[in-house]
Structures are given as structure tokens and as C-alpha cells.
Design an enzyme around this catalytic site. Structure first.
Site, PDB file in Angstrom:
ATOM      1  N   HIS A  40       0.847  -1.200   0.000  1.00 34.57           N
ATOM      2  CA  HIS A  40       0.000   0.000   0.000  1.00 34.57           C
ATOM      3  C   HIS A  40       0.875   1.238   0.000  1.00 34.57           C
ATOM      4  CE1 HIS A  40       0.657  -1.279   4.157  1.00 34.57           C
ATOM      5  NE2 HIS A  40       0.692   0.006   4.474  1.00 34.57           N
ATOM      6  N   HIS A  62       0.949   5.210   1.265  1.00 34.78           N
ATOM      7  CA  HIS A  62       0.316   6.217   2.119  1.00 34.78           C
ATOM      8  C   HIS A  62       0.266   7.551   1.384  1.00 34.78           C
ATOM      9  CE1 HIS A  62       0.542   4.046   6.065  1.00 34.78           C
ATOM     10  NE2 HIS A  62       1.483   3.376   5.428  1.00 34.78           N
TER      11      HIS A  62
END
Ligand code: AMP
Ligand code: ZN
Length: 137
Positions: A100, A102
Site C-alpha cells: 500500500h 500512504h
């Protein structure tokens, strides 16, 4: 989809999330424990544990999406700056082992602790470090 991966479930809509964007490859969600107002995460729908596993197409599309999200979020939130951050491995602060990115809007004096302060002159040879990396390129 990987069994027991919470981000697989969120990305594919099996667990509800505060979604900002979705397409065939990605879902962008708001972080449940935000470091700043608007802190969000880009999740690929396919499971990759980290950047080492990521395929090149997902890698490049993730950055294109990060650019779009940063632009839209900056306009919407009026933030003063923006960090894109991506952790790999526990030592680097990764806590969810599904790749992922941020998206962290930054505001003057927000006190967000992402300070990568230099440690002064290194006590190892930069030439050696360069040589070790170049050998593997
Ligand atoms: P990292 O430490 O880079 O692995 O980041 C994991 C991020 O996921 C943290 O910022 C968490 O607050 C966030 N997070 C964990 N579980 C959820 C969830 N169910 N929904 C949204 N964000 C989450
Ligand atoms: Zn996953």
C-alpha cells in the site's frame, strides 16, 4: 486474494471502507488511524505483500494514481504539502503485509513525525555502498 489479508478484503469490497476512488486495479481508502487530516491509502486489488513482489504495471499505475490523488486532495483539503510513503518489512514500519502507498497531506506545524534526519558524516565508505549496489544492478 490472499486468505486472512485484511487489505485484500477491503480492496475487493468484502469489508466496507471509506473509499475515495476505485477502478479495476485499485481502491483508495481513508486510513482508520490517520497521521494527518485526509491520510489515505492506495491499495491494489491484487495481493502483493510488498514492493519486491509488485508487478511493473501495478507499480507504474500506482504512482500515476498517487499523483492524481495528491493533486485532488491538495485542492480539496488546502494542505500545504504532501508526503507519499510506502513501507516494506517490519523494520521499515510495515504492519499490514499487503502493498500500500500512504497519501499524507501535510499542514504547517502539524507535528507529523516523518523526519528522516541525516546522521552526519557516515562511518562507512560511500564507495563501498555504491559498489555493492552497482554489482546487483
Ligand atoms: P503500514 O504501517 O505502512 O503497514 O500501514 C498500515 C496502515 O493501515 C496504518 O496507517 C493503519 O492505520 C492502516 N489500517 C490498518 N487497518 C486498517 C483498516 N481496517 N482500514 C483502514 N486503514 C487501516
Ligand atoms: Zn492482500
Amino acid at each position: 486474494m490472499e486468505n486472512n489479508c485484511i487489505f485484500c478484503k477491503i480492496a475487493n469490497g468484502d469489508i466496507p471502507s471509506k473509499t475515495l476512488y476505485e477502478d479495476d486495479m485499485f481502491r483508495v481508502i481513508m486510513d482508520i488511524n490517520p497521521a494527518s487530516k485526509g491520510h489515505s491509502l492506495i491499495l491494489p486489488k491484487k495481493h502483493f505483500a510488498n514492493i519486491y513482489e509488485l508487478d511493473n504495471n501495478t507499480a507504474s499505475e500506482a504512482l500515476v494514481l498517487a499523483k492524481r490523488m495528491a493533486t485532488v486532495m491538495t485542492e480539496a483539503l488546502g494542505c500545504d504539502g504532501f508526503n507519499i510513503l510506502q513501507n516494506n518489512g517490519e523494520t521499515a514500519g510495515q504492519t499490514v503485509f499487503h502493498f500500500h502507498m500512504h497519501l499524507i497531506p501535510r499542514y504547517k506545524n502539524d507535528g507529523v513525525g516523518l523526519n528522516m534526519e541525516g546522521k552526519g558524516e557516515p562511518d562507512y565508505s560511500l564507495d563501498d555502498v555504491q559498489a555493492a549496489i552497482l554489482e546487483k544492478m
